[in-house]
Design a protein around this motif. Structure first.
Motif, short mmCIF file in Angstrom:
data_model
loop_
_atom_site.label_atom_id
_atom_site.label_comp_id
_atom_site.label_asym_id
_atom_site.label_seq_id
_atom_site.Cartn_x
_atom_site.Cartn_y
_atom_site.Cartn_z
N LYS A 11 0.94 -1.38 -0.23
CA LYS A 11 -0.01 0.12 -0.33
C LYS A 11 0.87 1.17 -0.05
O LYS A 11 1.52 1.27 0.82
N THR A 48 -7.12 -2.03 5.11
CA THR A 48 -7.23 -2.78 3.97
C THR A 48 -7.98 -3.96 3.89
O THR A 48 -8.46 -4.25 2.94
N GLY A 51 -11.40 -2.79 3.97
CA GLY A 51 -12.06 -2.16 2.52
C GLY A 51 -11.97 -0.68 2.52
O GLY A 51 -12.37 0.01 1.43
N ASP A 54 -7.78 0.65 -0.37
CA ASP A 54 -7.24 -0.47 -1.63
C ASP A 54 -5.91 -0.81 -1.57
O ASP A 54 -5.12 0.08 -1.70
N SER A 68 -10.68 -7.64 -2.79
CA SER A 68 -9.65 -6.54 -3.00
C SER A 68 -10.51 -5.23 -3.61
O SER A 68 -10.42 -4.02 -3.25
N GLU A 69 -11.47 -5.60 -4.42
CA GLU A 69 -12.32 -4.55 -5.08
C GLU A 69 -13.63 -4.34 -4.32
O GLU A 69 -14.27 -3.72 -4.99
#
Length: 344
Positions: A11, A48, A51, A54, A68-69
């Protein structure tokens, strides 16, 4: 409930890398803790997973499915923040019920029944009509926990939920949180900078530093067998030394530490190599027959059930725990080769 997997998660925020190739596997129903100093990346890891952030690279998966999305509202997680985040204009019951405004209570019960059950679970029966400002910090945190649990999430995330509480209240509340987690069997990821808290409450823990995972293991494994110098120095009191390997025979290393030889278990280090190793304070004893050292005593702290002695040996600062208060300015101590841990 859910398992959680992070695969090589990185990240970045502009020019800052907050997480670097973080990989973790949190088991279904496990109480898993992220522990480390401020700025190490533990809260970013939690955000992360939730949520709120990202990943710049890598994958976050729940039960093997890439999320992840997936937006936070669709991840089926309950979250408890450090600052409680209770609504001051709502009663305790209304705060707990807030999480059910967009989702039916699990088990087919009514909202009122679910709120009553949860307040009983967190030992707040009869507090339904209280306002948040009428509660203590510990009570407010339990309301926040009940609110997070109200929709019956598959995953519970707690971000330093006890850091604002005094020591005695923290100790009581963490036992309660562990009991609730065990009773519900809910997968829980907990963030703290408090090493004692991490050791006492976790099934397993990950020690983090500078956005990376240093070690993952049970509390006993991490305490007794730290894999890196950072873990050895961060988790609990420890004595860390360095020296040069002078001999290796039958799985035993002879190591020169500023002119004195100690013997350690190990067979993957070559003669002439510099190594670091650690010995916990309680493993240094007066009656040990091996690796005898003379400690120059500097300060003595009587702590009731134990005495903590600070001193030096061969230019290394040391700390020792004893059952009694020593006499004089020096101590003769020793440790067995198996009580020392070689470090990366």
């Amino acid at each position: 409930m859910a398992s959680v997997t992070l695969e090589d998660v990185t990240k970045r925020f502009a020019d800052t890398t907050a997480l670097s190739d973080v990989s973790l596997d949190v088991r279904d129903g496990e109480f898993f803790t992220l522990v480390g100093p401020s700025g190490c990346g533990k809260t970013t890891t939690l955000r992360t997973i939730a949520g709120f952030e990202d990943p710049s690279e890598g994958v976050v998966a729940f039960d093997g499915k890439d999320v992840s999305e997936t937006p936070v509202e669709r991840r089926d997680v309950g979250i408890v923040f450090q600052n409680y985040a209770l609504f001051p204009h709502m009663t305790v019951a209304e705060n707990v019920a807030y999480g059910l405004r967009f989702r039916d209570p699990p088990g087919g019960v009514s909202t009122e029944e679910r709120v009553t059950d949860l307040l009983s679970l967190v030992d707040l029966e009869g507090f339904d009509d209280r306002d948040p400002d009428e509660l203590s910090g510990g009570q407010q945190q339990r309301v926040a926990l009940a609110r997070a649990l109200a929709p019956g999430p598959s995953l519970l995330l707690l971000d330093e939920p006890m850091s604002a509480l005094d020591a005695r209240l923290r100790e009581n509340l963490r036992r309660q949180v562990k009991r609730i987690q065990r009773d519900l069997g809910i997968t829980t990821i907990y963030v703290t900078h408090d090493q004692e808290e991490a050791l006492s409450i976790s099934d397993r823990l990950a020690v983090m530093s500078d956005g990376a995972v240093e070690q993952v293991g049970t509390p006993r494994e991490v305490y007794r067998q730290p894999s890196t110098r950072f873990v050895a120095e961060f988790i609990g009191d420890n004595n860390v030394f360095s020296g040069t390997v002078t001999d290796r025979e039958d799985g035993v290393l002879s190591v020169d530490v500023n002119g004195e030889t100690v013997r350690l278990l190990g067979d993957d280090h070559a003669t002439g190599e510099t190594v670091a190793f650690c010995v916990r304070p309680e493993r240094l004893t007066r009656d040990a027959t091996q690796n005898r050292i003379g400690l120059d005593v500097e300060t003595v702290e009587f702590l009731g059930e134990t005495t903590r002695v600070h001193g030096t040996w061969n230019a290394f600062e040391m700390v020792v725990r004893l059952d009694d208060v020593p006499d004089g300015d020096s101590l003769e101590l020793g440790f067995a080769p198996e009580d020392a841990t070689l470090l990366r």
